[in-house]
Design an enzyme around this catalytic site. Sequence first.
Site, PDB file in Angstrom:
ATOM      1  CD  GLU A 127      -2.624  -1.096   2.571  1.00  0.00           C
ATOM      2  OE1 GLU A 127      -3.545  -1.860   2.874  1.00  0.00           O
ATOM      3  OE2 GLU A 127      -2.608  -0.244   3.513  1.00  0.00           O
ATOM      4  CD  GLU A 244       6.174 -12.759  -3.790  1.00  0.00           C
ATOM      5  OE1 GLU A 244       6.308 -11.873  -3.801  1.00  0.00           O
ATOM      6  OE2 GLU A 244       4.983 -13.450  -2.569  1.00  0.00           O
ATOM      7  CG  HIS A 340      28.458  -3.317 -22.985  1.00  0.00           C
ATOM      8  ND1 HIS A 340      28.375  -5.324 -22.574  1.00  0.00           N
ATOM      9  CD2 HIS A 340      27.828  -4.177 -24.460  1.00  0.00           C
ATOM     10  CE1 HIS A 340      28.050  -5.876 -23.111  1.00  0.00           C
ATOM     11  NE2 HIS A 340      27.597  -5.613 -24.036  1.00  0.00           N
TER      12      HIS A 340
END
Length: 381
Positions: A127, A244, A340
């Site tokens: 919430e 979970e 990268h």
Amino acid sequence: MTARYLQEEHHIFREAFRKFLQKEAYPFYDVWEKDRLIPRSFWEKMGENGFLCPGVDEAYGGLNADFAYSVVILEELERVGSSLVGIGLHNDIVIPYLEEYGTEEQKKRWLPKCITGEIITAIAMTEPGAGSDLAGIRMTARKDGDHYLLNGEKTFITNGIHADLIVVVCKTDTKIKPAHKGISLIVVEGDTAGFKRGKKLDKVGLHSQDTAELIFEDVKVSSANLIGEEGKGFYYLMQQLQQERLVVAIVAVTAAEEMLKQTIDYVKNRNAFGKKISDFQTVQFRLAEMATEVEIGRTFLDDLIDQHIQKKNVVKKVSMAKYWTTDMARNIATQCMQLHGGYGYMEEYEIARRYRDIPVASIYAGTNEIMKTIIAKEMGL
């Protein structure tokens, strides 16, 4: 090394699922990210091909498959992209509440359509003013005859835009002490009067994953939609959170493996100062360190999955895995982007997306700080 829990049938299943994803997911994933939504049609195709809720009993249209099939699905979806995490939530996080605590009538009413993709599920815990502290939720469900009246708001709800069926964590008793004893689980269907979806939340990453705010204003729900017993919701949540958090660790390790693989390919083909980047010892050492961390994570994870399939209580180890693998994957993302160079910061390279997507894994399903609290408690501290 092949994990102990994987048999020949799981490898055959993986190949079939990969072929499905090569046709139905990989070519469209970048478009979904730009559109900021995975279409319902993909869910329906997953269902048509038997890739939703494989563990559900055959009596409701499932395959009664073991958790190893779910692991295969989770890994292969993550290799496509992290925004597909909502499917894992549907398969392995929400559906178990219906299977474990639902009545026969509830299972017959909902599970078949969850398997076909006609129904997409969500679970509404968080919430605006309550996240890790579930006992602090303010959402109420007041008994009114043979119905409940639900009032409150939920936020950060995965599958919130698409969801047809939401398992809502709410308080059916606001006066009882301690507060967690007043928590219950009630299922709200998406077309119920008084239920509204707020905006699709604009996140740093996971762009095509539909995360939303949910609003409940005098939502009238039949008492037949109560999951299990009134006041037992907190206990049900605690029982299911092991799986979970294991799901999050599976996704994190798979993401780390993918990022490392892509970076190795990149440095082998990129030149600097007259030789390949992969020829520099500093790069080799960094990659060797990352490869070691990923391998440690994978080994620990596979052992945990094996124990979970055997229905062993591994709450402490799962909490360790959830926090360590998500921190590890975030660290891998940072280092891989660095290797990268400037291209790592460009959207055309997948590492940029991975770099955005992985940090939230250390926040959802219980923050990593909460994981450490659980570990300490399990240690008797």
